[in-house]
Design a protein around this motif. Sequence first.
Motif, PDB file in Angstrom:
ATOM      1  N   ASN A  50       0.839  -1.191   0.000  1.00  0.00           N
ATOM      2  CA  ASN A  50       0.000   0.000   0.000  1.00  0.00           C
ATOM      3  C   ASN A  50       0.876   1.244   0.000  1.00  0.00           C
ATOM      4  O   ASN A  50       2.034   1.219   0.387  1.00  0.00           O
ATOM      5  N   ALA A  51       0.298   2.359  -0.432  1.00  0.00           N
ATOM      6  CA  ALA A  51       1.023   3.617  -0.377  1.00  0.00           C
ATOM      7  C   ALA A  51       1.261   3.995   1.077  1.00  0.00           C
ATOM      8  O   ALA A  51       0.326   4.007   1.879  1.00  0.00           O
ATOM      9  N   SER A  52       2.496   4.303   1.432  1.00  0.00           N
ATOM     10  CA  SER A  52       2.806   4.611   2.828  1.00  0.00           C
ATOM     11  C   SER A  52       4.054   5.467   2.912  1.00  0.00           C
ATOM     12  O   SER A  52       4.846   5.544   1.959  1.00  0.00           O
ATOM     13  N   ARG A  71      -2.210   4.440   3.311  1.00  0.00           N
ATOM     14  CA  ARG A  71      -3.516   4.358   2.657  1.00  0.00           C
ATOM     15  C   ARG A  71      -3.875   2.878   2.571  1.00  0.00           C
ATOM     16  O   ARG A  71      -3.207   2.094   1.891  1.00  0.00           O
ATOM     17  N   PHE A  81      -3.393   8.310  -3.732  1.00  0.00           N
ATOM     18  CA  PHE A  81      -2.145   8.682  -3.057  1.00  0.00           C
ATOM     19  C   PHE A  81      -1.261   9.334  -4.101  1.00  0.00           C
ATOM     20  O   PHE A  81      -1.049   8.789  -5.185  1.00  0.00           O
ATOM     21  N   PHE A 100      -3.022  11.657   0.900  1.00  0.00           N
ATOM     22  CA  PHE A 100      -3.588  10.329   1.126  1.00  0.00           C
ATOM     23  C   PHE A 100      -5.101  10.497   1.273  1.00  0.00           C
ATOM     24  O   PHE A 100      -5.551  11.279   2.116  1.00  0.00           O
ATOM     25  N   SER A 101      -5.884   9.752   0.511  1.00  0.00           N
ATOM     26  CA  SER A 101      -7.324   9.742   0.737  1.00  0.00           C
ATOM     27  C   SER A 101      -7.839   8.325   0.564  1.00  0.00           C
ATOM     28  O   SER A 101      -7.342   7.575  -0.277  1.00  0.00           O
ATOM     29  N   GLU A 102      -8.822   7.960   1.376  1.00  0.00           N
ATOM     30  CA  GLU A 102      -9.410   6.629   1.304  1.00  0.00           C
ATOM     31  C   GLU A 102     -10.764   6.656   1.991  1.00  0.00           C
ATOM     32  O   GLU A 102     -10.854   6.885   3.204  1.00  0.00           O
ATOM     33  N   VAL A 108      -7.407   6.076   5.879  1.00  0.00           N
ATOM     34  CA  VAL A 108      -5.981   6.351   5.961  1.00  0.00           C
ATOM     35  C   VAL A 108      -5.575   6.121   7.409  1.00  0.00           C
ATOM     36  O   VAL A 108      -6.146   6.726   8.318  1.00  0.00           O
TER      37      VAL A 108
END
Length: 341
Positions: A50-52, A71, A81, A100-102, A108
């Motif tokens: 995941n995007a981090s 995210r 992201f 970051f959006s989820e 997030v």
Amino acid sequence: MIRRLTLTLALLLGAALPACVLAQDTASAPASAPPGTAPETTPPASEAENASLELVRKGDDGQERRIRIVRTGTSDETGIFTICGRQDDEPEDAPSLAVFSETGPGGVRITIDKNVIRVPLALVTQRQGENGEGGDGRVEASAGTARFLDEVPPGKTDRLSRCAVEATPKPTPDTVLVTQGKTELKGKQLVYDESDGIARIDGPISFTRPSEDGALTGTSERIEVNVDEEQTVLVGNVVLNSKGGRVSKAARVEYDDQANTARLIGTPEQPAESVQGGDVLRAQELLYDLDRNEVVARAGEGGTITGTFQDGEESGSSPGSGTATPAPVTPPPATPAPPAP
């Protein structure tokens, strides 16, 4: 004080670019993906995909303490992201901005000390310093959404618009979800800043800690998480309601779910207070055992302990009904007897 920033490979790569880029820890974004276009991705095999990013803060004690932002989702339909880097016409030290959006159930996830925080939207600003290093930045998190735009909006000069990204924060009560052990807290907006290393979650704050005998519930005006001190504090008109009808109040409460304690801190003008039935205990500091529902009073330097108990008598150091027990108070030195004539 010297503080440095260590980021994951994803952010290190993105921060150096002059425009909006996409990043995954596994570098799954295709190199040919144009700015403002979400890459095709496959479902992650683990969180690492995941995007981090990680912000690493170094305090006066030389210890590194990490803030991790992830995210949890991967679908383009539930969030994005991206990292919007320095633009060509901006100074060399212009900050990068990660989005970051989820909107999915995992949101997030932000991990700060013992707290795991879940929000729909987080914006991370970080300014690069010498040798590519910088401070641990600023995090703003709340409800809200973000999306890629088809093109840069005409006349817009802010960083995200120039990267063809739109982020819309919407601070809303009960949308910043904080978990610390068994305790769940809710707030409106989180702001962390490297200037003091404190993450502030605005309220109104509400929280609950379940137990077999009945939940501990409460409210406060905000939460402060001190990264350097590794300490979580409820601030402003804190009220704790627990099993047996006990109501405890203080201006500040240092809360530690793992240690099962809440340290209620009052002021000389407004001491901490715990009331159960007809028993009232007041002191500059009360130590609350969350599991046993017991309170111990401690007097600060020059402070006093007072109590009113069911028999109607007031006492400076008398115990209550077994659950509100003042700590021993050191008696004043004895006055010497006059010499014999």
